[in-house]
Write a protein that holds these residues in place. Sequence first.
Motif, PDB file in Angstrom:
ATOM      1  N   ILE A   1       0.830  -1.202   0.000  1.00 12.16           N
ATOM      2  CA  ILE A   1       0.000   0.000   0.000  1.00 12.16           C
ATOM      3  C   ILE A   1       0.863   1.249   0.000  1.00 12.16           C
ATOM      4  N   THR A   2       1.863   1.320   0.880  1.00 10.09           N
ATOM      5  CA  THR A   2       2.675   2.536   0.979  1.00 10.09           C
ATOM      6  C   THR A   2       3.603   2.709  -0.215  1.00 10.09           C
ATOM      7  N   GLU A   3       3.973   1.598  -0.885  1.00  6.58           N
ATOM      8  CA  GLU A   3       4.829   1.708  -2.066  1.00  6.58           C
ATOM      9  C   GLU A   3       4.029   2.092  -3.297  1.00  6.58           C
ATOM     10  N   ALA A   4       2.852   1.480  -3.474  1.00  2.00           N
ATOM     11  CA  ALA A   4       2.049   1.740  -4.675  1.00  2.00           C
ATOM     12  C   ALA A   4       1.279   3.049  -4.578  1.00  2.00           C
ATOM     13  N   TRP A   5       0.935   3.456  -3.357  1.00  2.00           N
ATOM     14  CA  TRP A   5       0.203   4.709  -3.144  1.00  2.00           C
ATOM     15  C   TRP A   5       0.967   5.555  -2.134  1.00  2.00           C
ATOM     16  N   PRO A   6       1.987   6.311  -2.578  1.00  2.00           N
ATOM     17  CA  PRO A   6       2.848   7.061  -1.658  1.00  2.00           C
ATOM     18  C   PRO A   6       2.108   8.088  -0.814  1.00  2.00           C
ATOM     19  N   ASN A   7       0.921   8.527  -1.264  1.00  2.38           N
ATOM     20  CA  ASN A   7       0.179   9.523  -0.484  1.00  2.38           C
ATOM     21  C   ASN A   7      -0.734   8.889   0.547  1.00  2.38           C
ATOM     22  N   ALA A   8      -0.651   7.561   0.724  1.00  2.00           N
ATOM     23  CA  ALA A   8      -1.495   6.873   1.694  1.00  2.00           C
ATOM     24  C   ALA A   8      -0.879   6.962   3.085  1.00  2.00           C
ATOM     25  N   ILE A   9      -1.710   7.203   4.080  1.00  2.00           N
ATOM     26  CA  ILE A   9      -1.280   7.222   5.477  1.00  2.00           C
ATOM     27  C   ILE A   9      -2.145   6.228   6.242  1.00  2.00           C
ATOM     28  N   VAL A  10      -1.503   5.230   6.824  1.00  5.76           N
ATOM     29  CA  VAL A  10      -2.216   4.215   7.600  1.00  5.76           C
ATOM     30  C   VAL A  10      -2.301   4.703   9.041  1.00  5.76           C
ATOM     31  N   TYR A  11      -3.511   5.012   9.491  1.00 12.22           N
ATOM     32  CA  TYR A  11      -3.727   5.474  10.862  1.00 12.22           C
ATOM     33  C   TYR A  11      -4.918   4.700  11.419  1.00 12.22           C
ATOM     34  N   PRO A  12      -4.669   3.544  12.034  1.00 11.91           N
ATOM     35  CA  PRO A  12      -5.752   2.649  12.439  1.00 11.91           C
ATOM     36  C   PRO A  12      -6.455   3.089  13.710  1.00 11.91           C
ATOM     37  N   ASP A  13      -7.637   2.582  13.902  1.00  9.09           N
ATOM     38  CA  ASP A  13      -8.344   2.689  15.161  1.00  9.09           C
ATOM     39  C   ASP A  13      -8.394   1.282  15.732  1.00  9.09           C
ATOM     40  N   ASN A  14      -7.429   0.975  16.630  1.00 11.35           N
ATOM     41  CA  ASN A  14      -7.241  -0.393  17.110  1.00 11.35           C
ATOM     42  C   ASN A  14      -7.080  -1.339  15.927  1.00 11.35           C
ATOM     43  N   LYS A  15      -7.957  -2.331  15.745  1.00 11.93           N
ATOM     44  CA  LYS A  15      -7.791  -3.289  14.657  1.00 11.93           C
ATOM     45  C   LYS A  15      -8.552  -2.896  13.396  1.00 11.93           C
ATOM     46  N   ASN A  16      -9.089  -1.692  13.370  1.00  9.78           N
ATOM     47  CA  ASN A  16      -9.706  -1.176  12.145  1.00  9.78           C
ATOM     48  C   ASN A  16      -8.633  -0.426  11.357  1.00  9.78           C
ATOM     49  N   ILE A  17      -8.138  -1.059  10.286  1.00  9.09           N
ATOM     50  CA  ILE A  17      -7.051  -0.470   9.495  1.00  9.09           C
ATOM     51  C   ILE A  17      -7.626   0.633   8.616  1.00  9.09           C
ATOM     52  N   ARG A  18      -7.415   1.868   9.025  1.00 11.46           N
ATOM     53  CA  ARG A  18      -7.921   3.016   8.278  1.00 11.46           C
ATOM     54  C   ARG A  18      -6.804   3.570   7.394  1.00 11.46           C
ATOM     55  N   VAL A  19      -7.073   3.653   6.110  1.00  9.03           N
ATOM     56  CA  VAL A  19      -6.095   4.178   5.150  1.00  9.03           C
ATOM     57  C   VAL A  19      -6.614   5.516   4.637  1.00  9.03           C
ATOM     58  N   TYR A  20      -5.892   6.578   4.960  1.00 10.59           N
ATOM     59  CA  TYR A  20      -6.285   7.930   4.573  1.00 10.59           C
ATOM     60  C   TYR A  20      -5.519   8.394   3.339  1.00 10.59           C
ATOM     61  N   ALA A  21      -6.204   9.092   2.444  1.00  7.57           N
ATOM     62  CA  ALA A  21      -5.507   9.916   1.468  1.00  7.57           C
ATOM     63  C   ALA A  21      -4.956  11.116   2.232  1.00  7.57           C
ATOM     64  N   GLN A  22      -3.813  11.636   1.813  1.00  8.04           N
ATOM     65  CA  GLN A  22      -3.133  12.655   2.601  1.00  8.04           C
ATOM     66  C   GLN A  22      -4.004  13.877   2.842  1.00  8.04           C
ATOM     67  N   ASP A  23      -4.798  14.285   1.832  1.00  7.60           N
ATOM     68  CA  ASP A  23      -5.634  15.467   2.018  1.00  7.60           C
ATOM     69  C   ASP A  23      -6.731  15.231   3.043  1.00  7.60           C
ATOM     70  N   GLN A  24      -7.161  13.970   3.190  1.00  9.20           N
ATOM     71  CA  GLN A  24      -8.182  13.650   4.180  1.00  9.20           C
ATOM     72  C   GLN A  24      -7.594  13.498   5.582  1.00  9.20           C
ATOM     73  N   PHE A  25      -6.359  13.068   5.643  1.00 10.71           N
ATOM     74  CA  PHE A  25      -5.724  12.832   6.941  1.00 10.71           C
ATOM     75  C   PHE A  25      -5.581  14.117   7.739  1.00 10.71           C
ATOM     76  N   TYR A  26      -5.362  15.235   7.064  1.00 12.06           N
ATOM     77  CA  TYR A  26      -5.136  16.484   7.765  1.00 12.06           C
ATOM     78  C   TYR A  26      -6.421  17.181   8.194  1.00 12.06           C
ATOM     79  N   LYS A  27      -7.568  16.620   7.847  1.00 13.73           N
ATOM     80  CA  LYS A  27      -8.819  17.173   8.337  1.00 13.73           C
ATOM     81  C   LYS A  27      -8.991  16.813   9.810  1.00 13.73           C
ATOM     82  N   ASP A  28      -9.685  17.648  10.551  1.00 13.95           N
ATOM     83  CA  ASP A  28      -9.893  17.412  11.969  1.00 13.95           C
ATOM     84  C   ASP A  28     -11.088  16.481  12.157  1.00 13.95           C
ATOM     85  N   TYR A  29     -10.802  15.221  12.496  1.00  7.56           N
ATOM     86  CA  TYR A  29     -11.874  14.252  12.745  1.00  7.56           C
ATOM     87  C   TYR A  29     -12.211  14.145  14.233  1.00  7.56           C
ATOM     88  N   GLY A  30     -11.454  14.835  15.077  1.00  8.59           N
ATOM     89  CA  GLY A  30     -11.804  14.898  16.481  1.00  8.59           C
ATOM     90  C   GLY A  30     -11.478  13.672  17.300  1.00  8.59           C
TER      91      GLY A  30
END
Length: 437
Positions: free
Chosen positions: A226-255
């Motif tokens: 994932i990180t090699e094929a999509w360099p703008n992907a950021i993996v930021y999980p919620d426990n065992k829920n593997i959440r993959v963000y596009a970089q523009d979405q990652f910087y939004k405030d999700y609280g």
Amino acid sequence: MDIDNKVKVRGVGRTETEPLNCIDPDSFYIDWEANSTWSLQFTAHNDHSFDYSMLDSQASIFFDGQEYIIKQAEPDANGGVDSIDVVATHVYFEIARLRKYKTYIDPADADKQTDVKVYGSTQTDNDSDSGSDSGDDSDDTDPNAQKNVTTTTNGNTTTKTTVTKTDETKSDSEDENQVTYHIEDVLKHWIDGNNLGFTYQVIGDFPTARIEELADGSGTDMLSKITEAWPNAIVYPDNKNIRVYAQDQFYKDYGNRLDYEYNTTEFKWTFDSTSLTNEVMCIGGKYSIETQVDTSTSGDDSHGSGGVGADKVVNDAKQYLGVPYVWGGDVWGGAGGARGGNPRSGMDCSSFVSQVYKDMGINIPAYTVAMEPYGKQIDRSQVQTGDMGFYGSHGGSYHICMALNNSTMIYEPRPGQSCMTQSIDSYPLLPLLMLNS
């Protein structure tokens, strides 16, 4: 609210979760690096409580809604007080336990398929060629094989010689095993149907990518793809829920992300330069180094080395190449420089730079923020041997390197790696703050 009231522990094989009331608040530390690191560290003092007894390898630590798995639990005794140093990694790293295996099937079983490709003498039945020469005429599907057949006749005896030449250095074709995938396809391949409780979520838009056909491997291989094929992907999980963000979405405030200091005595964020752009300022010591005063040069000085004196600095810094990055139980780890100890036992980024300056007879701190005032601002073009490059903003720097010349830096990268050199231009250089050495 105290940290002790927020951190909980669940022992291996247990169902009850207990609050940890024995943590030294000054030792509590979280380290997070995009697509690389997410760990929690602290020291707990033995208060003979039930919760302290559960601090062992593979036990679960809960903090701020996230689960961490203890990977290191090292007992210590100092001044007659028993304690234990704990390092726990986020539970999503347990995804390495997910495995996909190839299914090996007898090629003779026509009713089943296999993903095992056999090149050269492929086992292919051909009814029309079922004679004594069937072995020679078998279908060879290896595109790198060149076959030459010669026939000689001596009386009634005919001899056919087949020579197959295969270039082992060539792959079948550059694109043969490349398949177009959506990022969801990669996640689905490994995670769907797993028995460890992992789920996934994609947040943002990703283009398709051509990658090697998905086959066997671990969950760690999945994250690498994932990180090699999509360099703008950021993996930021919620426990065992593997959440993959596009970089523009990652910087939004999700609280619901640990994006700022919250109920901790120390907090440090670092980012992987392959996926994030950092502000960079370069700082060098404002103390003059005697060996650098000589402006004469030896050889080509086109890279801003600073002359003969600079060679001494370069040679001194390079002697530490290969020394491992060491992370301590506190906010900063490793020996070297102002911290003392044997630098070859391991250093972090700031103690390495402090050590080189110490070798040159200059004493500077081994903490990035404390190093910042030791110089004056210069332009990027003026960078030369001994100048220091800081990552982060003034008063909040969190990483440091040293310039060997105007184009090359040397530094201790991060845990798991060792002192190395790298091109300064490999990092995006935004408006720079540098200090002359």
